[in-house]
Design a protein around this motif. Sequence first.
Motif, short mmCIF file in Angstrom:
data_model
loop_
_atom_site.label_atom_id
_atom_site.label_comp_id
_atom_site.label_asym_id
_atom_site.label_seq_id
_atom_site.Cartn_x
_atom_site.Cartn_y
_atom_site.Cartn_z
N PHE A 128 61.28 71.12 24.12
CA PHE A 128 61.11 70.30 25.33
C PHE A 128 60.22 71.00 26.35
O PHE A 128 60.39 70.86 27.56
CB PHE A 128 62.47 69.97 25.96
CG PHE A 128 63.47 69.43 24.98
CD1 PHE A 128 63.28 68.19 24.38
CD2 PHE A 128 64.60 70.17 24.66
CE1 PHE A 128 64.20 67.69 23.47
CE2 PHE A 128 65.52 69.68 23.76
CZ PHE A 128 65.32 68.43 23.16
N GLY A 129 59.27 71.82 25.83
CA GLY A 129 58.32 72.47 26.70
C GLY A 129 58.81 73.73 27.38
O GLY A 129 58.12 74.31 28.22
N HIS A 130 60.01 74.20 27.03
CA HIS A 130 60.58 75.39 27.67
C HIS A 130 61.10 76.36 26.60
O HIS A 130 61.57 75.92 25.53
CB HIS A 130 61.74 75.01 28.60
CG HIS A 130 61.34 74.09 29.71
ND1 HIS A 130 60.71 74.52 30.86
CD2 HIS A 130 61.49 72.74 29.84
CE1 HIS A 130 60.49 73.50 31.65
NE2 HIS A 130 60.95 72.40 31.06
N PRO A 131 61.06 77.67 26.87
CA PRO A 131 61.67 78.63 25.94
C PRO A 131 63.15 78.33 25.80
O PRO A 131 63.83 78.02 26.79
CB PRO A 131 61.43 79.98 26.61
CG PRO A 131 60.30 79.76 27.56
CD PRO A 131 60.42 78.34 28.02
N ILE A 132 63.68 78.43 24.60
CA ILE A 132 65.10 78.10 24.40
C ILE A 132 65.99 79.08 25.15
O ILE A 132 67.15 78.77 25.46
CB ILE A 132 65.47 78.06 22.91
CG1 ILE A 132 65.28 79.43 22.26
CG2 ILE A 132 64.67 76.99 22.18
CD1 ILE A 132 65.82 79.50 20.84
N GLY A 133 65.45 80.26 25.47
CA GLY A 133 66.23 81.23 26.24
C GLY A 133 66.49 80.79 27.67
O GLY A 133 67.33 81.39 28.36
N SER A 134 65.80 79.73 28.11
CA SER A 134 66.06 79.22 29.47
C SER A 134 67.23 78.26 29.49
O SER A 134 67.69 77.87 30.57
CB SER A 134 64.80 78.51 30.00
OG SER A 134 64.51 77.35 29.23
N PHE A 135 67.73 77.87 28.32
CA PHE A 135 68.86 76.95 28.25
C PHE A 135 70.16 77.74 28.34
O PHE A 135 70.35 78.76 27.69
CB PHE A 135 68.82 76.14 26.96
CG PHE A 135 67.55 75.36 26.76
CD1 PHE A 135 66.91 74.77 27.83
CD2 PHE A 135 66.99 75.22 25.50
CE1 PHE A 135 65.75 74.05 27.67
CE2 PHE A 135 65.82 74.51 25.32
CZ PHE A 135 65.19 73.92 26.40
N GLN A 136 71.07 77.21 29.15
CA GLN A 136 72.29 77.94 29.43
C GLN A 136 73.12 78.22 28.17
O GLN A 136 73.70 79.29 28.02
CB GLN A 136 73.13 77.18 30.45
CG GLN A 136 74.30 77.99 31.00
CD GLN A 136 75.03 77.24 32.09
OE1 GLN A 136 75.57 76.15 31.85
NE2 GLN A 136 75.06 77.79 33.29
N ALA A 137 73.15 77.27 27.25
CA ALA A 137 73.94 77.45 26.03
C ALA A 137 73.43 78.65 25.22
O ALA A 137 74.22 79.45 24.70
CB ALA A 137 73.90 76.19 25.18
#
Length: 363
Positions: free
Chosen positions: A251-260
């Motif tokens: 979704f255009g963002h590094p997955i490390g930016s997702f809280q989960a």
Amino acid sequence: MNLELTEEQVALRDTTRSFLAEKAPIASHVRPLLDDPSGTTDAVWRSLADLGTTGLLVPEDYGGAGMTMVEAGVVAEELGAALHPGPWLSTAVAAVRALARLDGTDSAAELLTGIADGGVIAAVGPLDGGGLATGERDGRVVLRGDVAMADAAAANVLLVFAGDGRDAGLFAVKTDSPGVSVAPRHGIDQTRKRFRVALDAAPGRRLATAAPDDVAALRDDVLIATAADALGAARAVMDLAVEYAKVRKQFGHPIGSFQAVQHLCVDMYETVELARGGVIHALWAADNAGPDERQLAAMRAKAFAGRLATVGDTAIQVLGGIGYTWEHDAHLYLKRLLSWSELLGAPDRYLTEIGARLANRGA
């Protein structure tokens, strides 16, 4: 007890890490040896000896460095991080500590010298209790029975616990002796080489008396050193997952930016650092604490093995589909951690024993 590495220990860590990255990387060294029973090559083993790692625990009188289990743990952690499949733990830790714990250094001077210079590769067993039977043939001591051993195919000498029911001892058996056969035991972890050794009237040389307390101390040493190896493996696979989370985008963002995903990474970090504290204490206790504290420290490290294995599982969750592929190293790390979890018994057994000890202490 110092929780920080000294300058000399940092230098040892960095030298070992650099050597493994250059001379024994996973792609060109570990993977080609997954199906090789020896788990090493002459060039890499001799280079490890030249670095001084095989003789870390060998007394200086026999050509070694005369260092402590803390230094051995520094090297073990780096070997675990590199998934090194060779017989270092069996030779440099188990064999040397067996001779030291059982006061067999004088009778095995040539073995210790050979371990230090890389000429001797040794395997030790059994470590899970019991022993083989001794007998006599043509005036010589012979050994009979089956024993589980790590790294037996690479070894040129076996250090075997055996006795006649009244007197137990540590015996040296050359692997090229008549009556010695070695068969592989296939497990989940291809970087750990395990075997069933059968001795049929194989000639042995007695090195020392094997008192139960000394054998128990050796078993603690092996658990502690292997815990350091597992710590390195957990740290390395965690780092792989964290670096992947920084660059893999959805979704255009590094997955490390997702809280989960952040929570998964924090869980891994917390587990690795909790294990690190226990391993450092256990390494210190192996040389400096009394028998009860040393054994409890070893049991705590082993009891935590199940938790440490979850780091590999969580890392694969962060990596997603790529973590399940044969081409990625994450599954090799998970298998390494699972093999640590089952070494000398499942973690639940140790948790139960720790609980019983603490309950008795409070009674």
